[in-house]
Design an enzyme around this catalytic site. Structure first.
Site, PDB file in Angstrom:
ATOM      1  N   GLN A  28       0.824  -1.210   0.000  1.00 55.98           N
ATOM      2  CA  GLN A  28       0.000   0.000   0.000  1.00 55.98           C
ATOM      3  C   GLN A  28       0.857   1.259   0.000  1.00 55.98           C
ATOM      4  OE1 GLN A  28      -3.304   0.410  -0.294  1.00 55.98           O
ATOM      5  NE2 GLN A  28      -3.705  -1.782  -0.415  1.00 55.98           N
ATOM      6  N   HIS A 108      -6.156   0.586   7.745  1.00 52.50           N
ATOM      7  CA  HIS A 108      -6.794  -0.531   8.444  1.00 52.50           C
ATOM      8  C   HIS A 108      -6.973  -0.096   9.889  1.00 52.50           C
ATOM      9  CE1 HIS A 108      -7.984  -4.442   9.729  1.00 52.50           C
ATOM     10  NE2 HIS A 108      -6.817  -4.850  10.179  1.00 52.50           N
TER      11      HIS A 108
END
Length: 331
Positions: A28, A108
């Site tokens: 990411q 997250h």
């Protein structure tokens, strides 16, 4: 119904000109940093001294700093390091550099939801979680289409945290595809459940058990591999493209009848009960505590299970069969 946002709902000016630090340069991290840079945002990457990713990030045209220096420069800090390492990185390099008015972002919710990281009250806390791996986030950005993402605000100290989340999602290209509003709790608990019960834990155990069943019954391991592992991609691609309905429309009537009459014998009420227990384990924080304790102990059980999984016959058979598939070979 979920609340959705698109490019028209986002104002990139909310973050343009504000220095952003991407902490980590993995799957990411590389996508977020490059996409934000290409969108005109002020980006730097924060890495530990000696990181193997340092040269890679610089080669990609990004400015790279030691983590604490990157955090010290930034007004928006996106945490993209592994869950089990995030608290240590935060405590050592991020927390001392946070000021009122700064924003702390995540892809997250694990460390915020389970209170491993507790930002000060004057800091905005938001999440932008693309629903795809980093290479897809980068590729779809370059193609002009973007990858959908979840957005959430945990702490709105400035009154502008939601605007910052949408602006950040705009910068990485996700607002092009669409954003779904959620919460840190919902994203964390559903993500962990999906990984454990279906996508990883459930699927891999189903594949491995099917393979073992056929081999134990005297069938050739190579044939069992094709039927229980290789062809999963064919089915999953159809589901991915058009849901269960497209898959069932595309397979043979024999396969569909077997699906509808036999699947419930494999995934039984006991399976559902086990899924319920897994979800409770996640919601209670038991899984998070177990995983953190394992990581802090040096992950001995984790490594042992990794080694055992790698030694399974399905892996050696797979390596041999994949050598017959030239389309899988990388340059």
């Amino acid at each position: 119904m979920a609340t959705k946002y698109y490019e028209k709902d986002a104002d990139p000016e909310a973050l343009l000109g504000r220095p952003i630090a991407i902490i980590g340069f993995g799957s990411q991290g590389h996508a977020h940093a490059l996409n934000l840079k290409d969108s005109g945002f002020d980006v730097r990457v924060g890495l530990r001294d000696g990181s193997s990713s340092w040269a890679e990030a610089e080669a990609a045209g990004l400015r790279v700093l030691e983590t604490s220096k990157a955090a010290g420069e930034a007004e928006v800090i996106m945490m993209l390091v592994p869950d089990q390492h995030a608290k240590a990185v935060y405590d050592e390099s991020i927390a001392p550099n946070l000021n009122d008015g700064d924003a702390l972002a995540f892809a997250h919710g694990f460390n915020i939801h389970f209170r491993r990281i507790t930002p000060p009250g004057g800091v905005d806390v938001f999440m932008v979680a693309p629903k795809g791996p980093g290479h897809l986030v980068r590729r779809t950005f370059r193609e002009g289409i973007g990858t959908p993402a979840l957005v959430a605000v945990e702490q709105d100290a400035s009154g502008k945290a939601h605007d910052y989340a949408l602006a950040y999602a705009y910068g990485i290209g996700s607002a092009r595809a669409g954003l779904i509003e959620t919460t840190f709790r919902e994203e964390t608990e559903t993500d962990l459940f999906g990984e454990q019960a279906v996508l990883c834990g459930g699927l891999t155990r189903l594949i491995q058990t099917g393979f073992e069943t056929l081999v134990d019954a005297g069938y050739q391991p190579e044939v069992a591999y094709f039927e229980c592992l290789h062809e999963v991609k064919l089915i999953v691609d159809l589901i991915y493209e058009g849901g269960l309905a497209k898959m069932r429309h595309s397979i043979s009537d024999t396969a569909e009848y077997g699906d509808l009459t036999r699947g419930q014998r494999v995934v039984t009420d006991q399976t559902r009960e086990a899924m319920d227990r897994i979800l409770v384990d996640i919601q209670s924080g038991n899984f998070a505590n177990e995983w953190v304790a394992e990581a802090e102990a040096g992950a001995p059980n984790f490594q042992k299970m990794r080694d055992q999984a790698a030694a399974h016959k399905i892996e050696s058979v797979g390596r041999e069969l994949r050598s017959m598939m030239p389309w899988l070979r990388k340059d």
